[in-house]
Design a protein around this motif. Sequence first.
Motif, PDB file in Angstrom:
ATOM      1  N   HIS A   1       0.860  -1.184   0.000  1.00 51.79           N
ATOM      2  CA  HIS A   1       0.000   0.000   0.000  1.00 51.79           C
ATOM      3  C   HIS A   1       0.895   1.232   0.000  1.00 51.79           C
ATOM      4  N   ARG A   2       0.500   2.244  -0.757  1.00 48.53           N
ATOM      5  CA  ARG A   2       1.414   3.346  -1.061  1.00 48.53           C
ATOM      6  C   ARG A   2       0.644   4.646  -1.199  1.00 48.53           C
ATOM      7  N   PRO A   3       1.358   5.773  -1.117  1.00 53.37           N
ATOM      8  CA  PRO A   3       0.715   7.058  -1.427  1.00 53.37           C
ATOM      9  C   PRO A   3       0.495   7.194  -2.924  1.00 53.37           C
ATOM     10  N   ASP A   4      -0.236   8.205  -3.313  1.00 52.97           N
ATOM     11  CA  ASP A   4      -0.548   8.437  -4.721  1.00 52.97           C
ATOM     12  C   ASP A   4       0.632   9.138  -5.383  1.00 52.97           C
ATOM     13  N   ASP A   5       1.645   8.360  -5.736  1.00 55.01           N
ATOM     14  CA  ASP A   5       2.872   8.878  -6.346  1.00 55.01           C
ATOM     15  C   ASP A   5       3.113   8.104  -7.637  1.00 55.01           C
ATOM     16  N   PRO A   6       2.830   8.694  -8.794  1.00 54.66           N
ATOM     17  CA  PRO A   6       2.969   7.964 -10.051  1.00 54.66           C
ATOM     18  C   PRO A   6       4.410   7.654 -10.436  1.00 54.66           C
ATOM     19  N   ILE A   7       5.377   8.318  -9.807  1.00 50.54           N
ATOM     20  CA  ILE A   7       6.786   8.103 -10.168  1.00 50.54           C
ATOM     21  C   ILE A   7       7.373   6.914  -9.425  1.00 50.54           C
ATOM     22  N   GLY A   8       7.071   6.782  -8.143  1.00 56.11           N
ATOM     23  CA  GLY A   8       7.640   5.692  -7.351  1.00 56.11           C
ATOM     24  C   GLY A   8       9.131   5.879  -7.141  1.00 56.11           C
ATOM     25  N   ALA A   9       9.877   4.771  -7.134  1.00 55.04           N
ATOM     26  CA  ALA A   9      11.330   4.820  -6.939  1.00 55.04           C
ATOM     27  C   ALA A   9      11.999   3.905  -7.955  1.00 55.04           C
ATOM     28  N   ASP A  10      12.896   4.484  -8.730  1.00 55.20           N
ATOM     29  CA  ASP A  10      13.638   3.744  -9.735  1.00 55.20           C
ATOM     30  C   ASP A  10      12.669   2.915 -10.588  1.00 55.20           C
ATOM     31  N   ASP A  11      12.879   1.600 -10.726  1.00 50.88           N
ATOM     32  CA  ASP A  11      12.012   0.797 -11.589  1.00 50.88           C
ATOM     33  C   ASP A  11      11.126  -0.167 -10.805  1.00 50.88           C
ATOM     34  N   LEU A  12      10.781   0.189  -9.560  1.00 52.34           N
ATOM     35  CA  LEU A  12       9.964  -0.711  -8.746  1.00 52.34           C
ATOM     36  C   LEU A  12       8.602  -0.966  -9.372  1.00 52.34           C
ATOM     37  N   TYR A  13       7.985   0.062  -9.929  1.00 49.95           N
ATOM     38  CA  TYR A  13       6.684  -0.147 -10.574  1.00 49.95           C
ATOM     39  C   TYR A  13       6.826  -1.032 -11.815  1.00 49.95           C
ATOM     40  N   LYS A  14       7.884  -0.823 -12.588  1.00 49.95           N
ATOM     41  CA  LYS A  14       8.071  -1.556 -13.839  1.00 49.95           C
ATOM     42  C   LYS A  14       8.441  -3.010 -13.592  1.00 49.95           C
ATOM     43  N   HIS A  15       9.263  -3.247 -12.571  1.00 49.29           N
ATOM     44  CA  HIS A  15       9.702  -4.602 -12.255  1.00 49.29           C
ATOM     45  C   HIS A  15       9.443  -4.876 -10.765  1.00 49.29           C
ATOM     46  N   PRO A  16       8.178  -5.063 -10.386  1.00 54.48           N
ATOM     47  CA  PRO A  16       7.853  -5.218  -8.965  1.00 54.48           C
ATOM     48  C   PRO A  16       8.208  -6.581  -8.394  1.00 54.48           C
TER      49      PRO A  16
END
Length: 280
Positions: free
Chosen positions: A99-114
């Motif tokens: 669960h996370r805040p509403d941050d579309p950037i995230g950190a590095d490639d965590l969203y892309k390669h979770p």
Amino acid sequence: MFEVEFIGTGDAAGVPVWGCDCPACRRARTDPARRRESACVAVHTETGVTLIDAGVGDLARRFDFGQIRRILLTHFHMDHVQGLFPLRWCERTPRIPVHRPDDPIGADDLYKHPGVFDFRPPLAPFIEHDLGDLRITPLPLRHSRPTQGYVLRHQRHRLAYLTDTAGLPETTLHHLRRHPVDALVLDCHVPPQPRPPRNHNDLTTALALWRVTGAPRLWLTHVGHHLDDWLRQPGNALPEGVRVAADGLRLAGDGQVRTTHRTSRRADATRSSPEPRLAT
């Protein structure tokens, strides 16, 4: 069972700070009980562990895969998420909800390669969400990027964990006044300052916020070496009901000490004392 374990209570630099020769850093180099790692908390319930942030790098050593039920992120600064990077390559199932805040950037490639992590859509603030063994209420904070704290409720106990923040939004203060907590864990980066810091609380601000919320107990976290050094100086003490968290400390659900791995030499840095005279 509801127990809050502080794994990391330091700022991004930690304590000791690399290259620093202040008294707090010198003591931390020789006494492990005085060291502070980056932000991370483990909330223990009957069914497992909920991590709040992942600022430490040895989570795989601390917890088996099946222990971690979920992760709550306050924000995506690296000192709060760096511990996720080695864990994500786990090949086990099921995936771990994050669960996370509403941050579309995230950190590095965590969203892309979770990897093993399942980044969930942001939860609505000021609403209590039932996670089964734990109920959480996200609360907006003031920081340099989207950040939220959490009120944790388990049965009759309520504890608020609020870091990183510089002051608190009025809406968050209003919520805490309307829905009192047993204990407040709050960002306090530095000792009293002539002007409040830009992204974190100094001690003057933290104490003022605590009094507004009316919480019986205040624990200070995200602590830097300057605050540790200030607390060791004669005449600098904390009000009754206020203490400084330490790595390894465990709290019961009402915010009182359950267990600690700190040595006796650490106790004097966290003891409550009469009201200090604060510089402004």
